[in-house]
Design a protein around this motif. Structure first.
Motif, PDB file in Angstrom:
ATOM      1  N   TYR A 451       0.821  -1.208   0.000  1.00 16.23           N
ATOM      2  CA  TYR A 451       0.000   0.000   0.000  1.00 16.23           C
ATOM      3  C   TYR A 451       0.860   1.266   0.000  1.00 16.23           C
ATOM      4  O   TYR A 451       0.977   1.977   1.002  1.00 16.23           O
ATOM      5  CB  TYR A 451      -0.956   0.017   1.198  1.00 16.23           C
ATOM      6  N   GLN A 452       1.471   1.517  -1.134  1.00 19.78           N
ATOM      7  CA  GLN A 452       2.278   2.710  -1.309  1.00 19.78           C
ATOM      8  C   GLN A 452       1.642   3.618  -2.361  1.00 19.78           C
ATOM      9  O   GLN A 452       0.757   3.211  -3.110  1.00 19.78           O
ATOM     10  CB  GLN A 452       3.706   2.325  -1.730  1.00 19.78           C
ATOM     11  N   GLY A 453       2.113   4.854  -2.427  1.00 18.22           N
ATOM     12  CA  GLY A 453       1.718   5.775  -3.482  1.00 18.22           C
ATOM     13  C   GLY A 453       0.243   6.142  -3.439  1.00 18.22           C
ATOM     14  O   GLY A 453      -0.337   6.407  -2.382  1.00 18.22           O
ATOM     15  N   GLU A 454      -0.378   6.144  -4.625  1.00 22.15           N
ATOM     16  CA  GLU A 454      -1.768   6.566  -4.752  1.00 22.15           C
ATOM     17  C   GLU A 454      -2.715   5.646  -4.000  1.00 22.15           C
ATOM     18  O   GLU A 454      -3.755   6.089  -3.494  1.00 22.15           O
ATOM     19  CB  GLU A 454      -2.155   6.620  -6.238  1.00 22.15           C
ATOM     20  N   GLN A 455      -2.350   4.372  -3.933  1.00 20.77           N
ATOM     21  CA  GLN A 455      -3.192   3.430  -3.196  1.00 20.77           C
ATOM     22  C   GLN A 455      -3.245   3.795  -1.723  1.00 20.77           C
ATOM     23  O   GLN A 455      -4.304   3.751  -1.091  1.00 20.77           O
ATOM     24  CB  GLN A 455      -2.656   2.011  -3.394  1.00 20.77           C
ATOM     25  N   ASN A 456      -2.106   4.182  -1.159  1.00 19.91           N
ATOM     26  CA  ASN A 456      -2.060   4.564   0.247  1.00 19.91           C
ATOM     27  C   ASN A 456      -2.838   5.850   0.489  1.00 19.91           C
ATOM     28  O   ASN A 456      -3.528   5.999   1.510  1.00 19.91           O
ATOM     29  CB  ASN A 456      -0.605   4.747   0.678  1.00 19.91           C
ATOM     30  N   LYS A 457      -2.783   6.779  -0.463  1.00 22.00           N
ATOM     31  CA  LYS A 457      -3.549   8.018  -0.331  1.00 22.00           C
ATOM     32  C   LYS A 457      -5.053   7.735  -0.319  1.00 22.00           C
ATOM     33  O   LYS A 457      -5.805   8.330   0.462  1.00 22.00           O
ATOM     34  CB  LYS A 457      -3.195   8.971  -1.470  1.00 22.00           C
ATOM     35  N   PHE A 458      -5.480   6.841  -1.196  1.00 19.52           N
ATOM     36  CA  PHE A 458      -6.895   6.484  -1.223  1.00 19.52           C
ATOM     37  C   PHE A 458      -7.334   5.890   0.112  1.00 19.52           C
ATOM     38  O   PHE A 458      -8.417   6.209   0.631  1.00 19.52           O
ATOM     39  CB  PHE A 458      -7.157   5.496  -2.353  1.00 19.52           C
ATOM     40  N   LEU A 459      -6.506   5.016   0.693  1.00 17.17           N
ATOM     41  CA  LEU A 459      -6.857   4.387   1.962  1.00 17.17           C
ATOM     42  C   LEU A 459      -6.887   5.408   3.091  1.00 17.17           C
ATOM     43  O   LEU A 459      -7.752   5.339   3.984  1.00 17.17           O
ATOM     44  CB  LEU A 459      -5.865   3.264   2.279  1.00 17.17           C
ATOM     45  N   GLN A 460      -5.959   6.354   3.086  1.00 17.70           N
ATOM     46  CA  GLN A 460      -5.974   7.397   4.108  1.00 17.70           C
ATOM     47  C   GLN A 460      -7.228   8.257   4.004  1.00 17.70           C
ATOM     48  O   GLN A 460      -7.838   8.612   5.020  1.00 17.70           O
ATOM     49  CB  GLN A 460      -4.727   8.272   3.962  1.00 17.70           C
ATOM     50  N   GLU A 461      -7.622   8.573   2.791  1.00 23.27           N
ATOM     51  CA  GLU A 461      -8.828   9.371   2.596  1.00 23.27           C
ATOM     52  C   GLU A 461     -10.071   8.601   3.028  1.00 23.27           C
ATOM     53  O   GLU A 461     -11.005   9.172   3.608  1.00 23.27           O
ATOM     54  CB  GLU A 461      -8.924   9.792   1.127  1.00 23.27           C
ATOM     55  N   SER A 462     -10.090   7.303   2.754  1.00 23.98           N
ATOM     56  CA  SER A 462     -11.221   6.477   3.199  1.00 23.98           C
ATOM     57  C   SER A 462     -11.313   6.459   4.716  1.00 23.98           C
ATOM     58  O   SER A 462     -12.409   6.553   5.290  1.00 23.98           O
ATOM     59  CB  SER A 462     -11.063   5.054   2.662  1.00 23.98           C
ATOM     60  N   THR A 463     -10.172   6.340   5.377  1.00 22.33           N
ATOM     61  CA  THR A 463     -10.159   6.336   6.838  1.00 22.33           C
ATOM     62  C   THR A 463     -10.627   7.673   7.395  1.00 22.33           C
ATOM     63  O   THR A 463     -11.357   7.724   8.391  1.00 22.33           O
ATOM     64  CB  THR A 463      -8.746   6.017   7.344  1.00 22.33           C
ATOM     65  N   ALA A 464     -10.218   8.761   6.749  1.00 28.94           N
ATOM     66  CA  ALA A 464     -10.630  10.090   7.214  1.00 28.94           C
ATOM     67  C   ALA A 464     -12.138  10.275   7.113  1.00 28.94           C
ATOM     68  O   ALA A 464     -12.736  10.993   7.926  1.00 28.94           O
ATOM     69  CB  ALA A 464      -9.907  11.166   6.408  1.00 28.94           C
ATOM     70  N   LEU A 465     -12.782   9.640   6.135  1.00 22.81           N
ATOM     71  CA  LEU A 465     -14.226   9.786   5.942  1.00 22.81           C
ATOM     72  C   LEU A 465     -15.039   8.813   6.794  1.00 22.81           C
ATOM     73  O   LEU A 465     -16.259   8.821   6.736  1.00 22.81           O
ATOM     74  CB  LEU A 465     -14.576   9.601   4.464  1.00 22.81           C
ATOM     75  N   ASP A 466     -14.367   7.993   7.571  1.00 20.51           N
ATOM     76  CA  ASP A 466     -15.043   7.115   8.521  1.00 20.51           C
ATOM     77  C   ASP A 466     -15.105   7.840   9.859  1.00 20.51           C
ATOM     78  O   ASP A 466     -14.065   8.140  10.455  1.00 20.51           O
ATOM     79  CB  ASP A 466     -14.283   5.795   8.666  1.00 20.51           C
ATOM     80  N   PRO A 467     -16.305   8.166  10.366  1.00 20.54           N
ATOM     81  CA  PRO A 467     -16.387   8.941  11.615  1.00 20.54           C
ATOM     82  C   PRO A 467     -15.775   8.243  12.817  1.00 20.54           C
ATOM     83  O   PRO A 467     -15.563   8.888  13.849  1.00 20.54           O
ATOM     84  CB  PRO A 467     -17.894   9.156  11.794  1.00 20.54           C
ATOM     85  N   ARG A 468     -15.471   6.989  12.715  1.00 15.16           N
ATOM     86  CA  ARG A 468     -14.778   6.304  13.813  1.00 15.16           C
ATOM     87  C   ARG A 468     -13.297   6.672  13.872  1.00 15.16           C
ATOM     88  O   ARG A 468     -12.680   6.640  14.936  1.00 15.16           O
ATOM     89  CB  ARG A 468     -14.922   4.788  13.663  1.00 15.16           C
ATOM     90  N   PHE A 469     -12.709   7.000  12.711  1.00 13.37           N
ATOM     91  CA  PHE A 469     -11.260   7.206  12.637  1.00 13.37           C
ATOM     92  C   PHE A 469     -10.904   8.574  12.063  1.00 13.37           C
ATOM     93  O   PHE A 469      -9.818   8.763  11.535  1.00 13.37           O
ATOM     94  CB  PHE A 469     -10.625   6.111  11.767  1.00 13.37           C
TER      95      PHE A 469
END
Length: 654
Positions: A451-469
């Motif tokens: 999970y490097q590069g753009e894939q990691n950015k997508f995962l970070q953004e997904s986590t930010a949009l989860d109100p738990r995290f």
């Protein structure tokens, strides 16, 4: 005499007066019998109802009220010709249009009756849902079951189900699915390759849909045989075919989840799908296998595997083990053999061995087993300690795999927190044995580079949009700001690509209410560029305000459902909520993709001539199975919901 018959044929009976039975007595035998009549001193007529007299031979027969058995017995012994010539009782003919009881309760159901059609449909759904062959309607046990439940129902033939019932169910379901495709707001797909027990390769494509009510629904889109080599180009053709067949080519930015194989990278890239997310369960599998492959751990697993294999092939050892378990008050569990492709099966094997180690040792030392288990040894105390440490080390990874398989809640937002947790748990400790230290290094080495590069950015953004995290405590301040800056930019791009209907209606209403004022010369020259700058500035202010409000809100509990939170608060975040819906609809793993492999489905069952449009309804929605020609193994298809309103998720470094 026998049967209660007392016959007297004396002269008195021959001269006795006989009274016929009342007309209400309908039995035919009363034509040959009557009641004896006598006269008292006053000449009054007296009828004896306890006896009857045969009109042919004047014999007296005992009579019990309502019982004609004695009369029939007398006729059969003395006047059998009377029984042969007796006329049946004349039945009253029913009125025209009036049904008899036999016709009402015994007539078969017409095939076109609502009841018969309902049963036929249910049998078709049973075939499809439980993967039963058409020949089930010819099985004696199944026919007896149906006859017991509804005796008047006649089961149609096998060709009727294959040519009429199943195709009708297919068309009905496909119509519903087509409607679901139009109504779905967000869609992502997962794909995986697998091999059946008949060594036939298949590619399964599953779609995951986010509805307008913030509910995730997953459906198998199709399973097709792959007769060519598993190259990226060949798999790309399957993905393109699935996208075109179900009208998903109008959607932009369809996220795809696959395993970590390189051919999947090529396939997704050639199919023109993005973003591409690697299955986190497969990532855990690779990292765990790397840890289990270190020398000491591998040798330890080999010794436990030999013990388990011995008990699996020896019925004597299994019986003795059961006896020892009872004596030691241990659970009556069998030993587990691990599977090469499933790392958690190795963990299960270790856990079961540790649970039963006392019973195993006692069994191997027993006289019945010892002579056949000379090369089978129990583990030394140091090995037991290592095994217990291995179980403690790998148990969180197994729990993570279980959490990722929840299809009712978003899982892509779990990857970053779980990855951080696992990396922290793999840090070296002074108390670690050499085996555990080697395993941690191997797991961390395999895990860190994922999970490097753009894939990691997508995962970070997904986590930010989860109100738990949303706090993103795994990141530093600079990384957190970068994540929300990217979300701000993508929200702006999404808004420009999909302007809201509300704004259009509002502008339309404003035009109707008041005509535009006459432009000045300066407005005529610079009005368009100035208006665009003002609109962009206002929109950026709106999304920034939403992000600030969202970040200040309190994070919900881990046990709470993030989709429910978004459903309740979507109106407060009109620009951010569509992004959350698009991101959180992506699954973290393709593991649910392969559930049907373990449901007992053997594709060889489906090599049937004239087999087409096999449909079954899964617990999550509609699934359709459609066959090739008889010479080709059928393909299992499931229809899903998608939408042309798919929100694009573009990777932008920002």
């Amino acid at each position: 005499m026998a049967n209660g018959v007392d016959e007297r044929a004396d002269q008195l009976n021959r001269n006795c007066e006989i009274e016929d039975a009342p007309s209400t007595f309908k039995a035919v035998v009363w034509q040959h019998f009557g009641f004896p009549v006598s006269r008292n001193d006053k000449g009054e007529k007296q009828t004896n109802k306890r006896q009857i007299i045969c009109k042919s031979c004047r014999a007296t027969v005992a009579y019990n009220s309502g019982n004609t058995s004695n009369m029939r017995s007398h006729l059969s012994h003395h006047h059998p010709e009377k029984l042969r010539t007796q006329q049946p009782t004349v039945r009253k003919m029913p009125k025209p249009g009036q049904l008899t009881l036999t016709e009402i309760f015994g007539a078969p159901l017409p095939p076109n009756s609502p009841r018969a059609q309902e049963i036929t449909r249910c049998i078709g759904e049973y075939m499809a849902k439980d993967l039963r062959p058409f020949s089930v309607v010819d099985n004696s046990g199944f026919r007896r079951l149906v006859n017991t439940l509804e005796p008047k129902y006649a089961i149609p033939s096998r060709p009727y189900f294959s040519r009429t019932v199943l195709p009708a169910l297919y068309q009905e379901t496909k119509a519903k699915v087509t409607q679901s495709l139009k109504e779905a707001e967000c869609i992502s797909i997962t794909t995986d390759g697998w091999t059946s027990r008949a060594t036939q390769s298949y590619i399964t494509v599953t779609a995951h849909v986010m509805t307008s009510e913030w509910e995730i629904k997953s459906f198998v889109l199709q399973t097709r045989p792959l007769f060519t080599s598993h190259t990226g180009l060949n798999i790309a053709k399957v993905l393109k075919s699935a996208v075109l067949e179900w009208g998903l080519d109008n959607n932009q930015g369809i996220a795809v989840v696959t395993d970590n194989a390189r051919n999947m990278d090529v396939a997704v890239r050639e199919a023109g799908l993005s973003p591409h997310i690697k299955c986190f369960a497969h990532t855990l599998n690779l990292a765990s296998k790397a840890g289990l492959n270190v020398n000491r751990a591998s040798r330890l697993l080999g010794r436990v595997r030999r013990v388990a294999a011995f008990f699996h092939r020896s019925s004597t050892a299994t019986a003795v083990l059961a006896t020892k378990q009872g004596m030691l008050n241990l659970p009556a569990h069998k030993l587990i053999m691990d599977v090469v492709t499933r790392w958690n099966s190795s963990l299960d094997m270790l856990e079961r061995y540790l649970e039963q180690q006392q019973a195993i040792a006692a069994t191997l030392l027993s006289a019945e087993v010892r002579r056949n288990a000379r090369e089978i040894d129990t583990l030394e105390p140091a090995d037991i300690t290592d095994a217990e440490d291995m179980v403690r080390l790998l148990s969180p990874l197994k729990k993570a795999t279980t959490v990722l398989c929840d299809e009712s809640r978003p899982t892509v937002s779990l990857i970053v927190p779980l990855k951080h947790m696992i990396e922290q748990s793999m840090a070296q400790c002074d108390e670690d044995s050499s085996t555990i230290a080697q395993m941690k290094r191997a797991i961390l080495k395999d895990f860190t580079d994922r999970y490097q590069g753009e894939q990691n950015k997508f995962l970070q953004e997904s986590t930010a949009l989860d109100p738990r995290f949303r706090s993103l405590h795994q990141l530093n301040d600079s990384q957190r700001e970068d994540v929300f800056d990217r979300l701000k930019l993508k929200a702006t791009q999404m808004q420009n690509q999909n302007p809201s209907e509300t704004e259009g209606e509002r502008a339309h209403d404003a035009e109707e209410q008041s005509p535009p004022s006459k432009k000045t010369a300066l407005e005529d020259l610079l009005g368009e560029s100035f208006s665009e700058e003002v609109h962009v500035a206002q929109h950026n202010t709106g999304i920034q305000a939403e992000i600030d409000l969202y970040r200040k809100a309190t994070s919900i509990l881990l046990s709470d459902c993030p989709l429910k939170w978004w459903r309740d608060n979507a109106k407060c975040y009109p620009l951010l909520s569509p992004m959350a819906k698009a991101y959180l609809s992506v699954p973290a793993t393709s593991v649910p993709n392969s559930k049907h492999r373990h449901s007992g489905w053997n594709p060889d069952w489906l090599k049937m001539p004239q087999f087409k449009n096999w449909l079954y309804l899964t617990q999550h929605g509609y699934s359709v199975m459609q066959a090739f020609e008889p010479t080709v193994i059928m393909e299992h298809e499931a229809v899903i919901g998608g939408s042309k309103k798919q929100l694009s998720i573009t990777q932008n470094s920002g």
